[in-house]
Design an enzyme around this catalytic site. Sequence first.
Site, short mmCIF file in Angstrom:
data_model
loop_
_atom_site.label_atom_id
_atom_site.label_comp_id
_atom_site.label_asym_id
_atom_site.label_seq_id
_atom_site.Cartn_x
_atom_site.Cartn_y
_atom_site.Cartn_z
CB CYS A 11 -0.97 -0.02 1.17
SG CYS A 11 -0.19 -0.19 2.77
NE ARG A 57 -3.68 2.46 2.64
CZ ARG A 57 -3.69 3.29 1.62
NH1 ARG A 57 -4.80 3.50 0.94
NH2 ARG A 57 -2.60 3.94 1.25
#
Lengths: 338, 140
Positions: free
Chosen positions: A296, A301
């Site tokens: 990410c 994430r």
Amino acid sequence: MLTAFYINNYVILSHALALSGEESQDNRRDPSLGLDTDFVLLDQPLRVTQEKHKKEKYIMSYARPEYLVDTEWVAQNLKNPDIRIIESDEDPLLYAMGHIEGAVQVDWFSTLQHPLRRDFLTKEKFEEVASNLGITNDTTVVFYGDKSNWFAAYALWLFQYYGHQNVKIMNGGRLKWEQEKRPFVKDVPAYPKTTYQAKEADKSIRAFRDDVFKQIESKQPLVDVRSPKEYSGELTHMPNYPQEGATRGGHIPTAVSIPWAQAVNEADATFKSADELRALYEGKNIKPDGEVIAYCRIGERSSLTWFVLKYLLGYEKVKNYDGSWTEWGNLVDAPIEK
Amino acid sequence: MSLPNKLQEMIDDIASMSREEKIETLIAYAESFPDLPERFKTEKEKMEPVPECMTPVFLIAEKDSNDKITFYFDIPKESPTVRGLASILLYGLHGCTLEEILSVPADFYLAMKLHEAVSQQRINGFVGVLSHMKQAAVKA
């Protein structure tokens, strides 16, 4: 209670129970009853609710269901000395505002990062953190947090990086616990220090930039879990998040776009079902037998996506690239696609 | 030009705190953070969004007959760090004039050594809050 009645040795159950994962070989349908029912041969009356069966079926359908527990399981295990509950949030002050009784906190920023280098804390420092939290090598550690367990997954990934075996995520995290009106407390517990021995870092779950170059060369896929606009290069940071200093926009060649949040139900922050997840990733050609690298912006994430692929869907060879876009988007001579 | 008195006081106060005291102070601010007054709740479109923040943050400014400006914020309670940081500007700039608000430099926060307590991303968001307060103050 589930409605059940007995005819001879058979219990007639509503059809929903047939989804409970406990179907026996004796299942058959009797059209003469004119009901949509299944027959299950049983010695004892069933003492389970339909709801519980559905829930168990839901978790059991994942590839490695032992890595996920529900809020009720956590509520039943608050005093279990073999279990340590850890809150890991995007907003580190949330723990102080109230947390699950007996839970301790790790903060992705102040606890888990190296104080100087762009890296994680050292093995020795990790041992100290685990010891201070009263965690032994045998403790089952259950992670939960805000934002659909995004930072809970990050902390879990790092615990696995240093070889901690027994880890779980509480499905739904803070949001679901709160929605169910379960209590939060402010008391910060203290546990006796332990002797903790971490393993050498497990690089099979962490990708470095050289691994990414190899991945591109061998035409293996990456999963870009950022927002579509970050993938397309329109933005170099998350919508609504501060610019974190990537000088180029776009994505890594061979990466497909599957934003991380597509793996969770927005309403209660739980993971989507195994079938939905399989359709999501396999639909984009991310196959269980291949090598996969998720990334990410700084690797937080994508640690949730790593968890989904590795444990909910059972992919063997999946890594999280924590350098992510804030490294790749600044790396001289690295290929970029838009 | 010097900072508005109240803001300077708050900065000096926080600068003198240990990391733990800073965190406790941010928590106390977050817990007492005022809700958005009802009258603004139906007028969200008039409010200034702060896209630099990690959570949906909206703010609006009102000017009274003496040209003193008051700010109102809408920050979810699930984001105590943002509430805590925004409090510094909410109270520090309460009742200031437009000129006083516009004179606050973007690096006003450095002396507080906030990086001891919160990540750099948070601080970036905090600086974003100031710039949007200035914009809202101009519109007030």
